[in-house]
Design an enzyme around this catalytic site. Sequence first.
Site, PDB file in Angstrom:
ATOM      1  N   HIS A 279      -6.188  -8.616   0.138  1.00  0.00           N
ATOM      2  CA  HIS A 279      -3.866  -8.866  -0.809  1.00  0.00           C
ATOM      3  C   HIS A 279      -3.928  -9.722   0.737  1.00  0.00           C
ATOM      4  CE1 HIS A 279      -3.588  -4.515  -2.188  1.00  0.00           C
ATOM      5  NE2 HIS A 279      -1.794  -5.177  -2.272  1.00  0.00           N
TER       6      HIS A 279
ATOM      7  N   LYS B  47      -6.405   7.199  -1.779  1.00  0.00           N
ATOM      8  CA  LYS B  47      -5.811   6.734  -0.750  1.00  0.00           C
ATOM      9  C   LYS B  47      -4.764   8.174   0.192  1.00  0.00           C
ATOM     10  CE  LYS B  47      -0.848   4.453   0.002  1.00  0.00           C
ATOM     11  NZ  LYS B  47       0.051   3.728  -0.299  1.00  0.00           N
TER      12      LYS B  47
ATOM     13  N   ASN C 107      -5.448  -2.847   2.697  1.00  0.00           N
ATOM     14  CA  ASN C 107      -5.274  -4.517   2.734  1.00  0.00           C
ATOM     15  C   ASN C 107      -6.508  -5.073   1.930  1.00  0.00           C
ATOM     16  OD1 ASN C 107      -2.676  -4.065   3.908  1.00  0.00           O
ATOM     17  ND2 ASN C 107      -3.193  -4.147   5.922  1.00  0.00           N
TER      18      ASN C 107
ATOM     19  N   HIS D 284       2.852  -8.434  -8.371  1.00  0.00           N
ATOM     20  CA  HIS D 284       2.198  -8.437  -7.719  1.00  0.00           C
ATOM     21  C   HIS D 284       0.409  -7.719  -7.434  1.00  0.00           C
ATOM     22  CE1 HIS D 284       0.830  -6.732  -3.282  1.00  0.00           C
ATOM     23  NE2 HIS D 284       0.635  -5.701  -4.023  1.00  0.00           N
TER      24      HIS D 284
ATOM     25  N   HIS E   2      -1.443 -12.254  -0.387  1.00  0.00           N
ATOM     26  CA  HIS E   2       0.039 -12.034  -0.521  1.00  0.00           C
ATOM     27  C   HIS E   2       0.712 -14.068  -0.208  1.00  0.00           C
ATOM     28  CE1 HIS E   2       0.176  -8.012   1.631  1.00  0.00           C
ATOM     29  NE2 HIS E   2       0.723  -8.102   0.097  1.00  0.00           N
TER      30      HIS E   2
ATOM     31  N   LYS F 210       5.764   4.551   3.379  1.00  0.00           N
ATOM     32  CA  LYS F 210       6.670   3.664   3.679  1.00  0.00           C
ATOM     33  C   LYS F 210       7.496   3.987   3.074  1.00  0.00           C
ATOM     34  CE  LYS F 210       2.335   1.087   4.545  1.00  0.00           C
ATOM     35  NZ  LYS F 210       1.165  -0.289   4.339  1.00  0.00           N
TER      36      LYS F 210
ATOM     37  N   GLU G  37      -0.808   2.661  10.250  1.00  0.00           N
ATOM     38  CA  GLU G  37      -2.057   1.381  10.452  1.00  0.00           C
ATOM     39  C   GLU G  37      -2.992   0.982  11.458  1.00  0.00           C
ATOM     40  OE1 GLU G  37       0.630  -0.868   8.210  1.00  0.00           O
ATOM     41  OE2 GLU G  37      -0.951  -1.000   6.472  1.00  0.00           O
TER      42      GLU G  37
ATOM     43  N   ARG H  38      -6.332   2.212   7.990  1.00  0.00           N
ATOM     44  CA  ARG H  38      -5.243   1.729   6.477  1.00  0.00           C
ATOM     45  C   ARG H  38      -5.673   0.516   6.420  1.00  0.00           C
ATOM     46  NH1 ARG H  38       0.025   5.032   6.633  1.00  0.00           N
ATOM     47  NH2 ARG H  38       0.548   3.462   4.210  1.00  0.00           N
TER      48      ARG H  38
ATOM     49  N   ARG I  57      20.828  10.332   8.792  1.00  0.00           N
ATOM     50  CA  ARG I  57      19.640  10.866  10.216  1.00  0.00           C
ATOM     51  C   ARG I  57      19.068  11.227   9.088  1.00  0.00           C
ATOM     52  NH1 ARG I  57      23.572  11.727  13.651  1.00  0.00           N
ATOM     53  NH2 ARG I  57      23.903   9.932  14.930  1.00  0.00           N
TER      54      ARG I  57
ATOM     55  N   GLU J  30      -4.484  -1.843  -8.430  1.00  0.00           N
ATOM     56  CA  GLU J  30      -4.552  -1.314  -7.565  1.00  0.00           C
ATOM     57  C   GLU J  30      -5.485  -0.273  -7.425  1.00  0.00           C
ATOM     58  OE1 GLU J  30      -2.958  -2.472  -4.478  1.00  0.00           O
ATOM     59  OE2 GLU J  30      -1.695  -3.532  -5.031  1.00  0.00           O
TER      60      GLU J  30
HETATM   61  N1  NAD Z   1       5.924   2.088  -0.423  1.00  0.00           N
HETATM   62  C1  NAD Z   1       4.506   1.683  -0.845  1.00  0.00           C
HETATM   63  O1  NAD Z   1       3.408   2.051  -0.107  1.00  0.00           O
HETATM   64  C2  NAD Z   1       4.448   0.501  -1.684  1.00  0.00           C
HETATM   65  C3  NAD Z   1       3.406   0.086  -2.128  1.00  0.00           C
HETATM   66  C4  NAD Z   1       3.226  -0.456  -3.100  1.00  0.00           C
HETATM   67  C5  NAD Z   1       3.629  -1.385  -3.610  1.00  0.00           C
HETATM   68  N2  NAD Z   1       5.906  -1.486  -3.251  1.00  0.00           N
HETATM   69  C6  NAD Z   1       6.644  -1.905  -3.450  1.00  0.00           C
HETATM   70  O2  NAD Z   1       6.388  -1.432  -4.793  1.00  0.00           O
HETATM   71  C7  NAD Z   1       7.500  -3.081  -5.816  1.00  0.00           C
HETATM   72  C8  NAD Z   1       6.765  -3.121  -7.098  1.00  0.00           C
HETATM   73  O3  NAD Z   1       7.108  -2.048  -7.639  1.00  0.00           O
HETATM   74  P1  NAD Z   1       6.454  -1.672  -9.663  1.00  0.00           P
HETATM   75  O4  NAD Z   1       5.678  -2.693  -9.785  1.00  0.00           O
HETATM   76  O5  NAD Z   1       5.955  -0.704  -9.281  1.00  0.00           O
HETATM   77  O6  NAD Z   1       7.838  -2.985  -9.939  1.00  0.00           O
HETATM   78  P2  NAD Z   1       9.694  -1.829 -10.142  1.00  0.00           P
HETATM   79  O7  NAD Z   1      10.002  -0.533  -9.749  1.00  0.00           O
HETATM   80  O8  NAD Z   1      10.458  -3.360 -10.305  1.00  0.00           O
HETATM   81  O9  NAD Z   1       9.968  -1.675 -11.753  1.00  0.00           O
HETATM   82  C9  NAD Z   1       8.717  -3.008 -12.682  1.00  0.00           C
HETATM   83  C10 NAD Z   1       9.650  -2.709 -13.603  1.00  0.00           C
HETATM   84  O10 NAD Z   1       8.996  -1.466 -14.495  1.00  0.00           O
HETATM   85  C11 NAD Z   1      10.580  -1.301 -14.859  1.00  0.00           C
HETATM   86  N3  NAD Z   1       9.966   0.518 -15.045  1.00  0.00           N
HETATM   87  C12 NAD Z   1      10.272   1.224 -14.239  1.00  0.00           C
HETATM   88  N4  NAD Z   1       9.321   2.477 -14.520  1.00  0.00           N
HETATM   89  C13 NAD Z   1       9.213   2.080 -16.298  1.00  0.00           C
HETATM   90  C14 NAD Z   1       8.868   2.800 -17.367  1.00  0.00           C
HETATM   91  N5  NAD Z   1       8.283   3.767 -17.456  1.00  0.00           N
HETATM   92  N6  NAD Z   1       9.157   2.428 -18.929  1.00  0.00           N
HETATM   93  C15 NAD Z   1       9.625   0.898 -18.970  1.00  0.00           C
HETATM   94  N7  NAD Z   1       9.918   0.346 -17.666  1.00  0.00           N
HETATM   95  C16 NAD Z   1      10.102   1.073 -16.235  1.00  0.00           C
HETATM   96  C17 NAD Z   1      11.888  -1.629 -13.523  1.00  0.00           C
HETATM   97  O11 NAD Z   1      13.608  -0.856 -14.384  1.00  0.00           O
HETATM   98  C18 NAD Z   1      11.528  -2.486 -13.520  1.00  0.00           C
HETATM   99  O12 NAD Z   1      11.957  -3.734 -14.045  1.00  0.00           O
HETATM  100  C19 NAD Z   1       7.524  -4.241  -4.472  1.00  0.00           C
HETATM  101  O13 NAD Z   1       8.343  -3.755  -4.181  1.00  0.00           O
HETATM  102  C20 NAD Z   1       6.357  -3.240  -3.151  1.00  0.00           C
HETATM  103  O14 NAD Z   1       6.755  -3.729  -2.293  1.00  0.00           O
HETATM  104  C21 NAD Z   1       5.849   0.011  -1.727  1.00  0.00           C
HETATM  105 ZN    ZN Z   2      -0.487  -3.931  -3.018  1.00  0.00          ZN
END
Ligand code: NAD
Ligand code: ZN
Length: 371
Positions: A254, A233, A251, A270, A258, A149, A243, A247, A127, A191
Amino acid sequence: MSRPLVRISVTTAAPAEGYEIVIGPGVRGQLPSLVERRCAAHRYAVITDDHVERLYGAWLLRAMRAAGHRADVFAFPYGEARKSRETWSAVTDAMLESEMGRDSAVVALGGGVVGDLAGFVAATYMRGLPVVQVPTTLLAMIDASVGGKTGVNTPAGKNLVGAFWPPRLVIIDPELVATLPAAHRRAGLAEAVKHAAIADADHLRRIAETSSELLEAEPDVLCEIITRSIEIKSEIVSSDEREAGPRRALNFGHTVAHALEAAVGYRMLHGEAVAIGMVTEARIGERSGVTVAGTAAALRDVLRALGLPVSMPKDVSAGRILELARGDKKAREGRTEFVLLRAVGEVHPNGGRWSHTVPDEAVLSVLEETT
Ligand SMILES: NC(=O)c1ccc[n+]([C@@H]2O[C@H](COP(=O)([O-])OP(=O)(O)OC[C@H]3O[C@@H](n4cnc5c(N)ncnc54)[C@H](O)[C@@H]3O)[C@@H](O)[C@H]2O)c1
Ligand SMILES: [Zn+2]
């Protein structure tokens, strides 16, 4: 010599749940003591992906254990496809197996995939366990680690199962960006451009001035840009945690992004889709008379300097993008909703709706020009 740290406090609806974001080149060295102070626990589950584990896993375990913390690593295979319920249950089962109790905490070490997955494990394990976010990609530092999130993807779509679960602490060390592939650095910066576009024209100017240092992952410049983006942010998120209003401005770019990601089967980062989305949506705003002329060009120039794409791929049709954008949860019949800027640095609030419904013909004509 240790450099000064930046600390940003994020407030949440429940004031006791506010948290601190600590940013600074080399701050990872202080991780064990920061964790001790802000998130004391009997045991720590360090959740990460196998790629980040190879780079930073052994270092983190050594540092935690040297400081007297009981820590274990739970790693899963890297990649968006692993942000799933299956990984959630595998990690949860492994933690149960190793008898982590309610007095444990989670340390999420990785990019956005790890942050979302580990945050959701923390939100649900017995929990709820406190979580410390240690983002390692620029996208996660600038965007994903702030706002609380968490969640996983399902076959029906991305991020459809999850929870709002604010971290106890966020530790951002821009030096970790040094190992990140260049394409991922660029994508993360998209971003930052978005934060500038919706809230701060000076921020856009600084990103433009420092673009080559940013692409080379110069830690002090990264620190400055990440800090300003997070301030923007977190201010928006603190004012509207669930949201409902302002907030939505986050988007910007986006709706198109998307749709584009879906159109190319997610074979695009992305941030690349967001770059194209922002230029397109700024043009839609200009065409609708909401956005000051020249805004799209200003964004395009900065995005180009960062090596990001600014026009639709040739093989994606305007009709398909519109169809997918309409399927977006914000869509209305015959019209699609977009967050539109008034100018660089300012979203048009549209009487507190924070979005505009734009007729399909106007959207299509812009999309046809940008492919
Ligand atoms: N929660 C939120 O508010 C929010 C906002 C934006 C995006 N997201 C989510 O984030 C995800 C995308 O995140 P991302 O782009 O970080 O992708 P990711 O976490 O897949 O990382 C990208 C790649 O880089 C590698 N990596 C990570 N750190 C590294 C480093 N320091 N050196 C070398 N390689 C490294 C990872 O192993 C992976 O292969 C999506 O699922 C998206 O939905 C969430
Ligand atoms: Zn984004």
